[in-house]
Write a protein that holds these residues in place. Structure first.
Motif, PDB file in Angstrom:
ATOM      1  N   GLU A 158       0.948  12.602  -5.705  1.00  0.00           N
ATOM      2  CA  GLU A 158       0.556  14.008  -5.618  1.00  0.00           C
ATOM      3  C   GLU A 158       1.646  14.941  -6.136  1.00  0.00           C
ATOM      4  N   PHE A 159       2.846  14.425  -6.281  1.00  0.00           N
ATOM      5  CA  PHE A 159       3.932  15.219  -6.857  1.00  0.00           C
ATOM      6  C   PHE A 159       4.012  15.032  -8.363  1.00  0.00           C
ATOM      7  N   PHE A 160       3.951  13.770  -8.818  1.00  0.00           N
ATOM      8  CA  PHE A 160       4.172  13.476 -10.225  1.00  0.00           C
ATOM      9  C   PHE A 160       2.940  13.682 -11.103  1.00  0.00           C
ATOM     10  N   TYR A 161       1.754  13.855 -10.499  1.00  0.00           N
ATOM     11  CA  TYR A 161       0.539  13.850 -11.309  1.00  0.00           C
ATOM     12  C   TYR A 161       0.440  15.032 -12.270  1.00  0.00           C
ATOM     13  N   GLU A 162       1.231  16.062 -12.079  1.00  0.00           N
ATOM     14  CA  GLU A 162       1.197  17.206 -12.981  1.00  0.00           C
ATOM     15  C   GLU A 162       1.811  16.870 -14.342  1.00  0.00           C
ATOM     16  N   SER A 163       2.516  15.746 -14.427  1.00  0.00           N
ATOM     17  CA  SER A 163       3.178  15.327 -15.661  1.00  0.00           C
ATOM     18  C   SER A 163       2.494  14.093 -16.233  1.00  0.00           C
ATOM     19  N   PRO A 164       2.586  13.861 -17.537  1.00  0.00           N
ATOM     20  CA  PRO A 164       2.043  12.624 -18.103  1.00  0.00           C
ATOM     21  C   PRO A 164       2.851  11.398 -17.711  1.00  0.00           C
ATOM     22  N   ASP A 165       4.123  11.588 -17.354  1.00  0.00           N
ATOM     23  CA  ASP A 165       4.988  10.487 -16.937  1.00  0.00           C
ATOM     24  C   ASP A 165       5.116  10.494 -15.419  1.00  0.00           C
ATOM     25  N   VAL A 166       4.956   9.320 -14.823  1.00  0.00           N
ATOM     26  CA  VAL A 166       4.889   9.221 -13.371  1.00  0.00           C
ATOM     27  C   VAL A 166       5.748   8.054 -12.893  1.00  0.00           C
ATOM     28  N   ALA A 167       6.210   8.138 -11.650  1.00  0.00           N
ATOM     29  CA  ALA A 167       6.882   6.996 -11.033  1.00  0.00           C
ATOM     30  C   ALA A 167       5.861   5.886 -10.831  1.00  0.00           C
ATOM     31  N   ILE A 168       6.264   4.639 -11.148  1.00  0.00           N
ATOM     32  CA  ILE A 168       5.285   3.551 -11.165  1.00  0.00           C
ATOM     33  C   ILE A 168       5.939   2.231 -10.784  1.00  0.00           C
ATOM     34  N   GLY A 169       5.161   1.349 -10.188  1.00  0.00           N
ATOM     35  CA  GLY A 169       5.564  -0.025  -9.939  1.00  0.00           C
ATOM     36  C   GLY A 169       4.404  -0.953 -10.238  1.00  0.00           C
ATOM     37  N   VAL A 170       4.717  -2.195 -10.560  1.00  0.00           N
ATOM     38  CA  VAL A 170       3.695  -3.224 -10.766  1.00  0.00           C
ATOM     39  C   VAL A 170       3.693  -4.117  -9.534  1.00  0.00           C
ATOM     40  N   VAL A 171       2.664  -4.018  -8.732  1.00  0.00           N
ATOM     41  CA  VAL A 171       2.578  -4.788  -7.497  1.00  0.00           C
ATOM     42  C   VAL A 171       2.168  -6.227  -7.798  1.00  0.00           C
ATOM     43  N   ALA A 172       1.148  -6.390  -8.603  1.00  0.00           N
ATOM     44  CA  ALA A 172       0.664  -7.724  -8.981  1.00  0.00           C
ATOM     45  C   ALA A 172       0.286  -7.679 -10.441  1.00  0.00           C
ATOM     46  N   ASP A 173       0.883  -8.555 -11.235  1.00  0.00           N
ATOM     47  CA  ASP A 173       0.653  -8.550 -12.666  1.00  0.00           C
ATOM     48  C   ASP A 173      -0.477  -9.481 -13.073  1.00  0.00           C
ATOM     49  N   GLN A 174      -1.013 -10.231 -12.109  1.00  0.00           N
ATOM     50  CA  GLN A 174      -2.140 -11.112 -12.399  1.00  0.00           C
ATOM     51  C   GLN A 174      -2.875 -11.414 -11.108  1.00  0.00           C
ATOM     52  N   LEU A 175      -4.124 -10.973 -11.024  1.00  0.00           N
ATOM     53  CA  LEU A 175      -4.947 -11.240  -9.849  1.00  0.00           C
ATOM     54  C   LEU A 175      -5.707 -12.545  -9.977  1.00  0.00           C
ATOM     55  N   VAL A 176      -6.160 -12.859 -11.189  1.00  0.00           N
ATOM     56  CA  VAL A 176      -6.888 -14.096 -11.450  1.00  0.00           C
ATOM     57  C   VAL A 176      -6.336 -14.709 -12.731  1.00  0.00           C
ATOM     58  N   PRO A 177      -6.496 -16.011 -12.929  1.00  0.00           N
ATOM     59  CA  PRO A 177      -6.045 -16.611 -14.190  1.00  0.00           C
ATOM     60  C   PRO A 177      -6.781 -15.984 -15.370  1.00  0.00           C
ATOM     61  N   GLU A 178      -6.102 -15.904 -16.503  1.00  0.00           N
ATOM     62  CA  GLU A 178      -6.720 -15.282 -17.673  1.00  0.00           C
ATOM     63  C   GLU A 178      -8.039 -15.936 -18.034  1.00  0.00           C
ATOM     64  N   GLU A 179      -8.136 -17.256 -17.862  1.00  0.00           N
ATOM     65  CA  GLU A 179      -9.372 -17.948 -18.229  1.00  0.00           C
ATOM     66  C   GLU A 179     -10.523 -17.636 -17.275  1.00  0.00           C
ATOM     67  N   GLU A 180     -10.223 -16.986 -16.145  1.00  0.00           N
ATOM     68  CA  GLU A 180     -11.271 -16.584 -15.211  1.00  0.00           C
ATOM     69  C   GLU A 180     -11.593 -15.095 -15.308  1.00  0.00           C
ATOM     70  N   GLU A 181     -10.975 -14.386 -16.232  1.00  0.00           N
ATOM     71  CA  GLU A 181     -11.323 -12.982 -16.438  1.00  0.00           C
ATOM     72  C   GLU A 181     -12.750 -12.883 -16.967  1.00  0.00           C
ATOM     73  N   SER A 182     -13.510 -11.928 -16.460  1.00  0.00           N
ATOM     74  CA  SER A 182     -14.904 -11.780 -16.859  1.00  0.00           C
ATOM     75  C   SER A 182     -15.290 -10.314 -16.818  1.00  0.00           C
ATOM     76  N   PHE A 183     -16.187  -9.929 -17.719  1.00  0.00           N
ATOM     77  CA  PHE A 183     -16.715  -8.562 -17.675  1.00  0.00           C
ATOM     78  C   PHE A 183     -17.675  -8.389 -16.499  1.00  0.00           C
ATOM     79  N   ASN A 184     -18.125  -9.483 -15.927  1.00  0.00           N
ATOM     80  CA  ASN A 184     -19.101  -9.418 -14.842  1.00  0.00           C
ATOM     81  C   ASN A 184     -18.391  -9.472 -13.495  1.00  0.00           C
ATOM     82  N   HIS A 185     -18.719  -8.536 -12.614  1.00  0.00           N
ATOM     83  CA  HIS A 185     -18.149  -8.481 -11.267  1.00  0.00           C
ATOM     84  C   HIS A 185     -16.626  -8.356 -11.302  1.00  0.00           C
ATOM     85  N   GLY A 186     -16.115  -7.575 -12.244  1.00  0.00           N
ATOM     86  CA  GLY A 186     -14.680  -7.431 -12.401  1.00  0.00           C
ATOM     87  C   GLY A 186     -14.118  -6.118 -11.914  1.00  0.00           C
TER      88      GLY A 186
END
Length: 424
Positions: A158-186
């Motif tokens: 709510e503080f940084f949203y006024e700018s295009p650049d924001v404080a950020i972290g990557v919590v999880a870089d992969q939820l499912v294996p790439e071979e299980e990625e699907s456009f359905n139910h994603g």
């Protein structure tokens, strides 16, 4: 055995302190590295905004004239938001963050506090996102965005949203294996539990999965709900046997997790029922794919023994209505009847000869924590004569003043429903 370990780009404390973790280089988006070091990315300072066209607003409000509500309630357009899906309301300013199934999250602001948004703009435009459907806030002001296969965190959103650049972290870089990625139910959803952990729904990609997928899906929580610490560590499967949940919330009275689930297609107009489920603790199994919805057995698994102690739905909803986002109502604006109950959005059917849904439902909750009456709260987005959808509700959230907001990805809008006590 295949395992996916969540990748923590940096701890939450490091985000605020300006430190960057060693995993940042693993992300595909070079801007994230710069943002983690609090460096600018060169993104245009003029953030793209969504025009709140008076003509389009008037057209949407004409649709809202057809919406039926209980006496004393009124509905109005809150904001025009393209592809509006799941929402999260900021704790202080009340900025509404709206996810989409495309590449953008929108920040919606009511600056003059007249309960109609003044500005809708792209949130964090310097970050590339893929299906950022799920958004949720922690009580201490961290915004989480659950993408198709990644989870980001934005401290002080709510503080940084006024700018295009924001404080950020990557919590999880992969939820499912790439071979299980699907456009359905994603499309994922997220929530912060009373245990201060992050809960994420992981829909599985099939109508009914083949048996050879079950072991892998069971291990990873695909077709279930996973939880992890807010820094991404200690990932575990919280609930299994869930076909495709796109809505969850915790009962504030006892901390139990409730979630909607969309059930098997192609079995007929009136079976199987949709579901609103109640998880009383970790490790429970909710029946899929042995059950297609409720206690209706699937053709594919009818000769296979279901898991022991399957938990059947707390509420069986009308077949194929597509129950999505849900929220427990904790406000004081609405009458006593609604306090402590559940509002949920029905997106509307596609696999039915006579369409149904496109409405907001209400479920009361009894003192013992079980479900009470389940009834229509707001409808009229379905023209029953022609079968045309005039809108398709996706999510329901409570706003700071005790009203509720409803997103609609067909009209591309967010509505506000308030109680005035004045009956027309």
């Amino acid at each position: 055995m295949i395992r996916i370990q969540p990748i923590c780009a940096l701890s939450l404390a490091a985000v605020l302190a300006g430190g960057a973790g060693s995993v940042a280089a693993q992300t595909l988006d070079p801007n994230i590295e710069r943002l983690q070091e609090f460096k600018t990315t060169g993104t245009d300072l003029e953030i793209e905004t969504v025009t709140q066209s008076e003509e389009r607003a008037a057209n949407i409000r004409r649709i809202l004239e057809e919406i039926n509500l209980p006496p004393g309630f009124e509905i109005d357009l809150y904001a025009i938001v393209p592809d509006a899906r799941h929402m999260a309301v900021g704790n202080n300013v009340g900025v509404v963050y709206v996810g989409t199934r495309k590449t953008r999250v929108y920040a919606v602001t009511d600056r003059d506090k007249d309960r109609v948004a003044d500005e809708v703009k792209v949130f964090a435009p310097s970050v590339e996102m893929q299906v950022p459907n799920g958004v949720c806030f922690s009580r201490d002001g961290f915004l989480y965005v659950a993408e198709h296969n990644r989870v980001l965190v934005f401290p002080a959103a709510e503080f940084f949203y006024e700018s295009p650049d924001v404080a950020i972290g990557v919590v999880a870089d992969q939820l499912v294996p790439e071979e299980e990625e699907s456009f359905n139910h994603g499309a994922r959803t997220c929530d912060i539990g009373p245990d201060n952990k992050l809960y994420i729904t992981l829909g599985q990609p099939y109508n009914v999965p083949p048996k050879e997928k079950l072991e892998l899906y069971d291990e990873l929580g695909i077709g279930g709900i996973i939880r992890m610490n807010r820094d991404g560590s200690e990932r575990e499967v919280y609930a299994r046997g869930v076909r495709n949940s796109v809505g969850q919330d915790f009962n504030p009275a006892n901390g139990e997790l409730w979630f909607t689930d969309n059930q098997v297609d192609g079995m007929g107009d009136n079976i199987p029922p949709g579901e609103i489920n109640r998880a009383t603790g970790p490790g429970q199994h909710f029946g899929f794919p042995w059950y297609g919805g409720g206690d209706v057995r699937t053709n594919e698994y009818k000769d296979s023994e279901p898991p022991a102690d399957v938990v059947f739905p707390e509420v069986e909803t009308v077949a194929h209505a597509a129950d999505l986002g849900m929220t427990f109502y904790t406000g004081r604006q609405f009458p006593e009847k609604y306090r402590g109950g559940i509002f949920n959005a029905q997106h509307g059917s596609w696999n039915r000869t006579e369409p149904i849904g496109a409405r907001v439902m209400f479920t009361s909750v009894n003192e013992d924590g079980s479900a009470g009456d389940h009834e229509v709260f707001a409808d009229g987005w379905l023209d029953e004569e022609t079968g045309e959808y005039l809108g398709r509700p996706v999510d329901v959230v409570q706003f700071l003043d005790g009203s509720i907001l409803v997103s609609d990805d067909l009209t591309g809008a967010v509505y506000r429903i308030a109680y005035t006590g004045v009956e027309e």
